[in-house]
Write a protein that holds these residues in place. Sequence first.
Motif, PDB file in Angstrom:
ATOM      1  N   HIS A 258     -14.149   5.568 -12.602  1.00 36.67           N
ATOM      2  CA  HIS A 258     -14.227   5.402 -11.128  1.00 36.67           C
ATOM      3  C   HIS A 258     -15.282   6.317 -10.511  1.00 36.67           C
ATOM      4  N   LEU A 259     -16.460   6.310 -11.102  1.00 43.80           N
ATOM      5  CA  LEU A 259     -17.511   7.208 -10.627  1.00 43.80           C
ATOM      6  C   LEU A 259     -18.085   6.743  -9.287  1.00 43.80           C
ATOM      7  N   PHE A 260     -18.032   5.440  -9.019  1.00 42.12           N
ATOM      8  CA  PHE A 260     -18.482   4.911  -7.714  1.00 42.12           C
ATOM      9  C   PHE A 260     -17.244   4.456  -6.946  1.00 42.12           C
ATOM     10  N   ASN A 261     -17.354   4.477  -5.627  1.00 41.21           N
ATOM     11  CA  ASN A 261     -16.330   3.737  -4.893  1.00 41.21           C
ATOM     12  C   ASN A 261     -16.910   2.365  -4.552  1.00 41.21           C
ATOM     13  N   GLN A 262     -16.041   1.395  -4.456  1.00 38.67           N
ATOM     14  CA  GLN A 262     -16.487   0.028  -4.180  1.00 38.67           C
ATOM     15  C   GLN A 262     -16.864  -0.121  -2.709  1.00 38.67           C
ATOM     16  N   VAL A 263     -17.776  -1.074  -2.412  1.00 36.27           N
ATOM     17  CA  VAL A 263     -18.098  -1.367  -1.011  1.00 36.27           C
ATOM     18  C   VAL A 263     -16.823  -1.833  -0.312  1.00 36.27           C
ATOM     19  N   LEU A 264     -16.095  -2.702  -0.999  1.00 34.51           N
ATOM     20  CA  LEU A 264     -14.824  -3.191  -0.441  1.00 34.51           C
ATOM     21  C   LEU A 264     -13.793  -3.127  -1.555  1.00 34.51           C
ATOM     22  N   ASP A 265     -12.764  -2.308  -1.370  1.00 37.77           N
ATOM     23  CA  ASP A 265     -11.785  -2.247  -2.454  1.00 37.77           C
ATOM     24  C   ASP A 265     -10.717  -3.324  -2.272  1.00 37.77           C
ATOM     25  N   GLU A 266      -9.800  -3.383  -3.235  1.00 34.73           N
ATOM     26  CA  GLU A 266      -8.805  -4.476  -3.233  1.00 34.73           C
ATOM     27  C   GLU A 266      -7.932  -4.433  -1.990  1.00 34.73           C
ATOM     28  N   ASN A 267      -7.593  -3.232  -1.511  1.00 37.32           N
ATOM     29  CA  ASN A 267      -6.775  -3.127  -0.283  1.00 37.32           C
ATOM     30  C   ASN A 267      -7.473  -3.725   0.910  1.00 37.32           C
ATOM     31  N   GLU A 268      -8.772  -3.487   0.974  1.00 38.23           N
ATOM     32  CA  GLU A 268      -9.551  -3.990   2.113  1.00 38.23           C
ATOM     33  C   GLU A 268      -9.532  -5.522   2.109  1.00 38.23           C
ATOM     34  N   LYS A 269      -9.682  -6.095   0.929  1.00 43.19           N
ATOM     35  CA  LYS A 269      -9.740  -7.555   0.829  1.00 43.19           C
ATOM     36  C   LYS A 269      -8.400  -8.197   1.191  1.00 43.19           C
ATOM     37  N   LYS A 270      -7.319  -7.416   1.125  1.00 42.14           N
ATOM     38  CA  LYS A 270      -6.008  -7.942   1.528  1.00 42.14           C
ATOM     39  C   LYS A 270      -5.659  -7.469   2.944  1.00 42.14           C
ATOM     40  N   CYS A 271      -6.647  -6.868   3.627  1.00 42.88           N
ATOM     41  CA  CYS A 271      -6.437  -6.317   4.983  1.00 42.88           C
ATOM     42  C   CYS A 271      -5.348  -5.253   4.989  1.00 42.88           C
ATOM     43  N   GLU A 272      -5.342  -4.419   3.932  1.00 43.11           N
ATOM     44  CA  GLU A 272      -4.319  -3.372   3.850  1.00 43.11           C
ATOM     45  C   GLU A 272      -4.948  -1.980   3.725  1.00 43.11           C
ATOM     46  N   ASN A 273      -6.222  -1.874   4.091  1.00 42.53           N
ATOM     47  CA  ASN A 273      -6.854  -0.553   4.033  1.00 42.53           C
ATOM     48  C   ASN A 273      -6.570   0.204   5.327  1.00 42.53           C
ATOM     49  N   ASP A 274      -5.747   1.249   5.223  1.00 42.32           N
ATOM     50  CA  ASP A 274      -5.421   2.006   6.442  1.00 42.32           C
ATOM     51  C   ASP A 274      -6.124   3.365   6.476  1.00 42.32           C
ATOM     52  N   LYS A 275      -7.091   3.547   5.552  1.00 47.01           N
ATOM     53  CA  LYS A 275      -7.796   4.841   5.548  1.00 47.01           C
ATOM     54  C   LYS A 275      -9.015   4.766   6.466  1.00 47.01           C
ATOM     55  N   LEU A 276      -8.719   4.701   7.751  1.00 48.47           N
ATOM     56  CA  LEU A 276      -9.795   4.452   8.724  1.00 48.47           C
ATOM     57  C   LEU A 276      -9.877   5.620   9.704  1.00 48.47           C
ATOM     58  N   TYR A 277      -9.989   6.824   9.149  1.00 47.79           N
ATOM     59  CA  TYR A 277      -9.986   7.996  10.027  1.00 47.79           C
ATOM     60  C   TYR A 277     -10.976   9.075   9.567  1.00 47.79           C
ATOM     61  N   TYR A 278     -11.924   8.727   8.695  1.00 48.57           N
ATOM     62  CA  TYR A 278     -12.824   9.754   8.182  1.00 48.57           C
ATOM     63  C   TYR A 278     -14.076   9.920   9.048  1.00 48.57           C
ATOM     64  N   SER A 279     -14.419  11.179   9.218  1.00 50.34           N
ATOM     65  CA  SER A 279     -15.660  11.497   9.916  1.00 50.34           C
ATOM     66  C   SER A 279     -16.833  11.469   8.913  1.00 50.34           C
ATOM     67  N   LEU A 280     -18.030  11.693   9.410  1.00 50.92           N
ATOM     68  CA  LEU A 280     -19.203  11.656   8.518  1.00 50.92           C
ATOM     69  C   LEU A 280     -19.508  13.049   7.984  1.00 50.92           C
ATOM     70  N   PRO A 281     -19.482  13.253   6.667  1.00 51.97           N
ATOM     71  CA  PRO A 281     -19.805  14.572   6.119  1.00 51.97           C
ATOM     72  C   PRO A 281     -21.295  14.873   6.206  1.00 51.97           C
ATOM     73  N   ASP A 282     -21.573  16.168   6.240  1.00 56.54           N
ATOM     74  CA  ASP A 282     -22.942  16.627   6.457  1.00 56.54           C
ATOM     75  C   ASP A 282     -23.927  16.125   5.402  1.00 56.54           C
ATOM     76  N   SER A 283     -23.490  16.126   4.149  1.00 58.88           N
ATOM     77  CA  SER A 283     -24.435  15.755   3.094  1.00 58.88           C
ATOM     78  C   SER A 283     -24.815  14.278   3.190  1.00 58.88           C
TER      79      SER A 283
END
Length: 420
Positions: A258-283
């Motif tokens: 799991h070295l990369f994260n997917q553009v759209l993971d399986e949760n997102e495709k089922k409309c179950e991605n609730d991790k929608l609270y991240y800010s933008l990191p400096d790097s």
Amino acid sequence: MKKIIFAENFTTLEKSHFYSSLSFLTYRIFSISKWKYKLKLENKFLDYFWAYDKKIVSFYNARTAIFQLLNNLWFKSKDEVIINSYNCISVVNSIIQSWLTPIYVEIDKENLWLDVDDLIKKIWPRTKAIIVQHTFWKPSNIKKIVNIAKENNILLIEDCAHSLWSKIYDKKLWLFWDFAIFSTWRDKVISGVNWGFLLINNEKYFKLKNKIEKKLKKLNIKILLQNHLYNVLSFVWIKTYNFCSIWKTIIFLSKKFHLFNQVLDENEKKCENDKLYYSLPDSLAYIALDQLNKLFFIQKHRKSISIYYNENIDNKMFNILFKEQKQEDLNYFRYPILFKNAIDLESFYNYFKDKWIIFWTSWTWSNIAPKTSNLEKSKYKWDCKLAEDLSKNIIFLPNSTNVSIKDAEKIVKLINNYNV
Ligand SMILES: Cc1ncc(COP(=O)(O)O)c(C=O)c1O
């Protein structure tokens, strides 16, 4: 040495990102999530686009921007948000995660904008917002929609994920109404690996900036590392495509660990991605800033390749969408062509794949992209026939910065000689 010509996912992958990410993974590891560059990036955007009097809020991606905006307005559960029926599942997921209902509106076949008759038919008291998408850089029929929104007292959000820098009626696309969202996710107009942001145009809503920013969290370090690894490893992957099996090893290891994260993971495709609270990191802001500085070069490149295609492609098997566009200030993000049927498209795609030319197909085969999206969970009602048909017959020619004019000449020659 044979070159593979990609349109997919590698649109703006380049050496400077490779080195930046490598440095954040090694000697700059301790500054990977500090905040200096986020402010610089936001100011640079406001400066570039003469938007000093607006407010900007940065997020890890644009789906978070949509979710946070919808959540911090006055909407009640089950209120409705109208969207274009040719869309990305990430937009739908953000609406559903806000306990709102997405309502899909049919598209116009030539311009891919909202069909006004269908839009009017679907507005009723529960309709609280319209998300107007400027699909693949083509400006939508925004003036008409602004009038409809005003008449019905509905909030309008411009989705400029594909239209950074494009203008219409001499006015930049995101200035038509109170809110606009943008994306620089890795396959967008420019790519900071990630950066989504909300632009607030109306003073009445400026207080939302603080309200939203207080609720955001720091990006999980694992996801942050995955973003930098994506830059480093996929750069190596694309550069070593010709050599033995190095790239196969990279892909294998990336998947296994799991070295990369997917553009759209399986949760997102089922409309179950609730991790929608991240800010933008400096790097990541650092990389997005580098891309923002190159925006005009990237746009000019896409434009020159697109114009070359416009002037030289001569094959009656398909239509070139948006060919007649006369305006100068557009970003030419994608180059869509439309076949008469899916069988012709499939054989065209495979023929070029054998020649190491890979067309962009992320928005092909399903009107809610990608094709593996769960349409039942997306609450789509199968009532937008044009969008469904169009998605089955559309494909995109490569025009990004890793396609040289020589590559474009080769593609045109093959297309003009292509027959079923
Ligand atoms: C039209 C549109 N809007 C919004 C988004 C969400 O952008 P992000 O990937 O930055 O979350 C996408 C993603 O592909 C998109 O295509």
